[in-house]
Design a protein around this motif. Structure first.
Motif, short mmCIF file in Angstrom:
data_model
loop_
_atom_site.label_atom_id
_atom_site.label_comp_id
_atom_site.label_asym_id
_atom_site.label_seq_id
_atom_site.Cartn_x
_atom_site.Cartn_y
_atom_site.Cartn_z
N ARG A 126 0.85 -1.20 0.00
CA ARG A 126 0.00 0.00 0.00
C ARG A 126 0.88 1.24 0.00
O ARG A 126 1.92 1.29 0.66
CB ARG A 126 -0.89 0.04 1.26
N GLY A 218 -5.01 -5.75 3.26
CA GLY A 218 -4.16 -4.62 2.91
C GLY A 218 -2.68 -4.84 3.11
O GLY A 218 -1.86 -4.03 2.69
N ARG A 243 -3.15 -12.31 -3.40
CA ARG A 243 -2.67 -12.44 -4.78
C ARG A 243 -1.16 -12.70 -4.70
O ARG A 243 -0.43 -11.96 -4.03
CB ARG A 243 -2.96 -11.18 -5.59
N ARG A 281 -0.82 -4.22 -6.98
CA ARG A 281 -1.94 -4.09 -6.04
C ARG A 281 -3.07 -3.34 -6.72
O ARG A 281 -2.84 -2.33 -7.39
CB ARG A 281 -1.45 -3.33 -4.81
N VAL A 282 -4.33 -3.84 -6.59
CA VAL A 282 -5.45 -3.13 -7.20
C VAL A 282 -6.36 -2.45 -6.18
O VAL A 282 -7.15 -1.57 -6.53
CB VAL A 282 -6.30 -4.05 -8.13
N SER A 283 -6.28 -2.83 -4.91
CA SER A 283 -7.07 -2.11 -3.90
C SER A 283 -6.32 -2.12 -2.58
O SER A 283 -5.43 -2.95 -2.35
CB SER A 283 -8.45 -2.75 -3.72
N ASP A 284 -6.70 -1.21 -1.70
CA ASP A 284 -6.07 -1.13 -0.38
C ASP A 284 -6.40 -2.33 0.49
O ASP A 284 -5.82 -2.50 1.56
CB ASP A 284 -6.51 0.16 0.33
N HIS A 285 -7.33 -3.16 0.05
CA HIS A 285 -7.71 -4.32 0.85
C HIS A 285 -7.01 -5.60 0.40
O HIS A 285 -7.05 -6.62 1.08
CB HIS A 285 -9.24 -4.52 0.82
N ASP A 286 -6.38 -5.55 -0.77
CA ASP A 286 -5.63 -6.73 -1.26
C ASP A 286 -4.60 -7.20 -0.25
O ASP A 286 -3.90 -6.37 0.36
CB ASP A 286 -4.81 -6.34 -2.51
N THR A 288 -1.22 -8.78 -0.78
CA THR A 288 -0.27 -9.13 -1.85
C THR A 288 0.86 -9.94 -1.22
O THR A 288 1.30 -9.67 -0.10
CB THR A 288 0.30 -7.87 -2.53
#
Lengths: 346, 346
Positions: A126, A218, A243, A281-286, A288
């Motif tokens: 993030r 995140g 992911r 990363r595609v969202s702050d909740h991913d 990774t």
């Protein structure tokens, strides 16, 4: 002549450039080479296993330069006061086959692994991640910490190791590093509130360093320790929720965290993210996860960086690993059999 | 510390020991290792091909020691005044994974190839063979001649090369070798009356250096030049009439003369002859053929021999390819980041 960079000169080079600048420069070379990943010949590493460990040769080539690394892994060495992992590498000219540079890579592998971790985290963590948990404070740990300082916004470390001696060594080495470091009594405590979690334990076994309930949304996980068959650090549930990004999928499926997952478990090749072909990363909740096992191109980049770094300096020495006969077919003449053997020096 | 033997010191060692004594000693190590062939890990060589040539890594291990050789093959190098083949190798301790010796192997490969040829001819050629034909007078030729002088009864050479410059170089180098050498205008002339025929041409192509009608009964053929896919020297008819001896069959079927024959063409593994498990020559009328391509165990033996040869001498130098931290987990401490960078030498 072949250029030789031993451990003494590599350490001198790092001090001369400055550790953080060295790590940033090295990460730049690694990134450049990841971005042209399809140009590289991806040869599986060649391993010789024994009861006490493994010796591996890791070659690769981009068609202009060829590199290989020799690296061993011997978990019991520490008990004898020796290092678990030592390495050296050679960079060669593809057009002639001639070696150009021979370098120590024990230090350099630690540097390139850390530079790769921080480089990848810059794409996957993030934005504004400042707190990193580190579990495992062995030989690689300070390099990781310093690479994150050099390449990311991480300024606070929450660290843990089951071995107090390893923890003391880490705290001593980090005393003047310009980071806020808190030693935590448990790994659960260490990961609390962390934006990034680096796992870097050394046990050669299926160990659960991170369990599913320790990882919130995140978080970016930099999974460095699991790097051979049978050696993992993450509970499989974490992998399913996140992911997963890898270097070379064929190699990571055998050696990385995803050895715990089915063969068709989806992963993203990290070079595609660095080259802009796929999102990180595609969202702050991913969640990774960089399932890092190390690949030969990173060593290639590191040798290339050292070669450029020592050019024109005295941080290297010429060695006579190659012959230079006046007539290339007169190899025999090099024996100088009719010269008296007197007072020759090396 | 790792011991380093460059080309200068390897040549010094050879002069100190004496070339013929060196070749005999080396052949002894090669023979000892062939006799315990089943103990070795036979790993296929790892090749990286390019338009201009190939770079190969050739590892092997006997469980106590591990060795690998780096070797290139670049036929066009000669035109640029460079060598076609250069090599170096490393011998390591399997128990710790630590490298022990780094040695040049350009000279050493020529020496071990010749020592292997003469060692094998001693088992396969007719007793009392005194006349050897040599076709091809390139970089390897004098080494072959001297190994046969050192290890067999060969005292007369009938030699041929299509290139007068190569022939002149050979005649010059052999002037004081204590052998009767006759330069022949044709290869047919060279093989006339020879007990042993050594073919050692360098063209990377399917070439007929020896045709069927040139080879009479009782001859031993030492076929050294054909050593990669597409590069052969013998007409297939010769192979059908003779008994063929090889190093590692899987490798020779791809790289040797027998790449011209069906996959089930019968061969004898030379280690079985040297170990006494199978006969070599069984009659004075046999045509015996050593289809030599070179195998990693021969490099292993050569590195072992050099290591023993330089022990306690000044024919080697210590290099800092390895680190020796006081605490093996304190790799970071080796960077000595808080030391002032002043006046350090390598």
């Amino acid at each position: 002549m072949v250029q030789y960079v031993g451990t003494t000169n590599l350490a001198r080079l790092v001090r001369h450039v400055g550790l953080e600048a060295f790590l940033r420069g090295l990460a730049g070379y690694i990134e450049d080479d990841f971005r042209r990943w399809p140009q590289f010949e991806k040869i599986p590493r060649l391993a010789s296993h024994s009861a006490s460990g493994v010796i591996e040769l890791m070659p690769t080539s981009d068609g202009a330069l060829y590199a290989f690394k020799y690296v061993n892994g011997h978990p019991c060495n520490t008990a004898a006061g020796l290092q678990t992992v030592t390495a050296f590498g050679v960079l060669s000219d593809v057009a002639t086959g001639y070696p150009l540079l021979l370098s120590e890579m024990t230090l350099l592998t630690a540097l390139r692994t850390a530079a790769t971790s921080a480089l990848v985290a810059r794409s996957l963590a993030r934005r504004g991640s400042r707190v990193m948990a580190m579990i495992g404070l062995g030989a690689q740990s300070e390099f990781q910490a310093m690479a994150f300082r050099a390449l990311t916004d991480v300024r606070r470390l929450q660290v843990h190791d089951t071995d107090p001696a390893a923890a003391r060594k880490f705290m001593r080495n980090m005393a003047r590093a310009g980071m806020e470091v808190t030693l935590m009594p448990t790994s659960t405590g260490a990961v609390m509130g962390a934006d990034i979690i680096t796992t870097i334990t050394a046990d050669k076994q299926q160990a659960t360093v991170l369990s599913d309930n320790m990882v919130g949304p995140g978080v970016h996980i930099n999974a460095v320790g699991g790097d051979c068959p049978g050696k993992t650090e993450l509970q499989p549930g974490i992998l399913s929720r996140g992911r997963v990004f890898v270097e070379l999928p064929e190699q990571t499926r055998v050696e990385g965290e995803i050895q715990q997952m089915p063969d068709d478990f989806p992963v993203t090749e990290i070079w595609r993210v660095l080259a802009g072909h796929e999102p990180g990363r595609v969202s702050d909740h991913d969640i990774t996860i960089f399932d890092s096992v190390g690949f030969a191109t990173e060593d290639f980049s590191a040798l290339r960086y050292v070669r450029d770094g020592v050019a024109g300096t005295d941080f290297c020495a010429d060695i006579d690993l190659l012959t230079a006969p006046r007539d290339p077919r007169d190899l025999f003449g090099l024996l100088d059999l009719h010269e008296p053997e007197a007072g020759n020096s090396i």
